[in-house]
Every structure is written in C-alpha cells, then in structure tokens.
Design a protein around this motif. Structure first.
Motif, short mmCIF file in Angstrom:
data_model
loop_
_atom_site.label_atom_id
_atom_site.label_comp_id
_atom_site.label_asym_id
_atom_site.label_seq_id
_atom_site.Cartn_x
_atom_site.Cartn_y
_atom_site.Cartn_z
N PHE A 56 0.85 -1.20 0.00
CA PHE A 56 0.00 0.00 0.00
C PHE A 56 0.88 1.25 0.00
O PHE A 56 0.64 2.19 -0.75
CB PHE A 56 -0.93 -0.02 1.22
N ASN A 57 1.91 1.27 0.82
CA ASN A 57 2.81 2.41 0.92
C ASN A 57 3.56 2.60 -0.41
O ASN A 57 3.65 3.71 -0.93
CB ASN A 57 3.79 2.20 2.08
N THR A 59 2.75 1.76 -3.41
CA THR A 59 1.90 2.16 -4.53
C THR A 59 1.27 3.54 -4.34
O THR A 59 0.59 4.02 -5.23
CB THR A 59 0.79 1.13 -4.80
N SER A 60 1.53 4.17 -3.20
CA SER A 60 1.03 5.53 -2.99
C SER A 60 1.84 6.50 -3.85
O SER A 60 2.90 6.14 -4.35
CB SER A 60 1.11 5.92 -1.52
N GLN A 61 1.34 7.71 -3.99
CA GLN A 61 2.06 8.69 -4.81
C GLN A 61 3.40 9.06 -4.22
O GLN A 61 4.33 9.38 -4.95
CB GLN A 61 1.21 9.95 -4.98
N PRO A 63 5.72 7.32 -1.35
CA PRO A 63 6.02 6.37 -0.27
C PRO A 63 6.79 7.04 0.86
O PRO A 63 7.63 7.91 0.63
CB PRO A 63 6.89 5.31 -0.97
N ARG A 64 6.47 6.65 2.10
CA ARG A 64 7.03 7.30 3.29
C ARG A 64 7.65 6.26 4.22
O ARG A 64 7.27 5.09 4.22
CB ARG A 64 5.93 8.02 4.08
N GLN A 85 2.28 2.03 7.50
CA GLN A 85 1.42 3.05 8.10
C GLN A 85 0.62 2.48 9.26
O GLN A 85 0.29 3.20 10.19
CB GLN A 85 0.48 3.62 7.03
N GLN A 108 12.94 1.66 -1.31
CA GLN A 108 11.79 1.19 -2.10
C GLN A 108 12.16 -0.06 -2.89
O GLN A 108 11.39 -1.04 -2.91
CB GLN A 108 11.32 2.29 -3.06
#
Length: 146
Positions: A56-57, A59-61, A63-64, A85, A108
């Motif tokens: 999920f992280n 594939t986010s715009q 990643p954090r 998250q 990543q």
C-alpha cells in the motif's frame, strides 16, 4: 545482515513556528539515508505480517518511512523506524510522536525485492456470513407455533 533488516541514519532538525501568540518548536527529519553514519542509527526490519501495508505504501504517490521518536511533548529520541502506516498508527495511538519522511529509492527497491522473494500478502477477502447470522430470529413458543 539478513534480507529483512537495513540500517538507516537519521538526522533531526527543529523549526520554530509561530502559532497565534505562541512559539512552538516542531521537529522534522532533516535526512534519512541508508547506512550507519548519522547521529541516530535505526534498523528497518520488514515483517511478513506487514506485506500488505508495504505494498500500500509503495503504490502511494509518495512512499514514506515513519520514525518513532519518543513520547509526544518531549524532545524527540528516535528509537524505531517502519515502512508500515499501520505500525505508525499504532505508535501514535500509544501517545508516541511519529515523524515521517519520503522513502529513499534504495529502500523502495529493497522492499520490492523482499515482496518478490516472499510473495505478496494474501488478499483479505470479505468473510461470508452464514445465512441468518447476526439477525434476531423469533423462536417458536407454545402460544405461537410456527
């Protein structure tokens, strides 16, 4: 070094902010880099149970990474880092301050490799309810046989 842990160096910086009449000191991550070179070295450890959160992280715009930095209201003392998250949310539920920063591309790619080796998390499909489960049902009585 195992395939599920990596050292990360973290440097923090404080910023003074004016909020109304008050001046606040707000902390942020100045730099986070792979290796053991900074004032704080934290070990990012990947867990099989968090694979869906990592995906999920990633594939986010943007990643954090999330750094646990001690209790809210105190000067930060980083002691853990996560790419999940869900883990960060649980830290915040425990009154911990969480600082976030963009995830370095090297991390990543490492997480992508981890997911490729260990597989994606199985989809968490909806559980089917048994017919009538969760609904009150009138029971037959002597006066009202059904």
């Amino acid at each position: 070094m195992s395939d599920n842990t990596r050292p990360l160096s973290v440097t923090l910086t404080a910023e003074e902010k004016q909020v109304g009449k008050f001046r606040l000191r707000q902390w942020r991550i100045d730099s986070l880099t792979p290796g053991e070179e900074g004032p704080y070295t934290l070990w990012l450890q990947l867990s099989m149970t968090e694979r869906a959160a990592y995906r999920f992280n990633l594939t986010s715009q943007a990643p954090r990474l999330f750094v646990r930095a001690g209790f809210t209201g105190e000067d930060p003392a980083p002691d853990a880092v996560s790419a999940s998250q869900d883990v960060a949310a649980s830290w915040m539920d425990g009154e911990q301050q969480v600082l976030e920063t963009p995830m370095p591309m090297a991390i990543q790619m490492w997480i992508e490799g981890y997911l490729a080796r260990h597989g994606e998390a199985p989809p968490e499909g909806r559980k089917k309810k048994r017919k009538g489960a969760g609904r009150a049902k009138e029971q037959p009585t002597k006066e009202n046989p059904q």
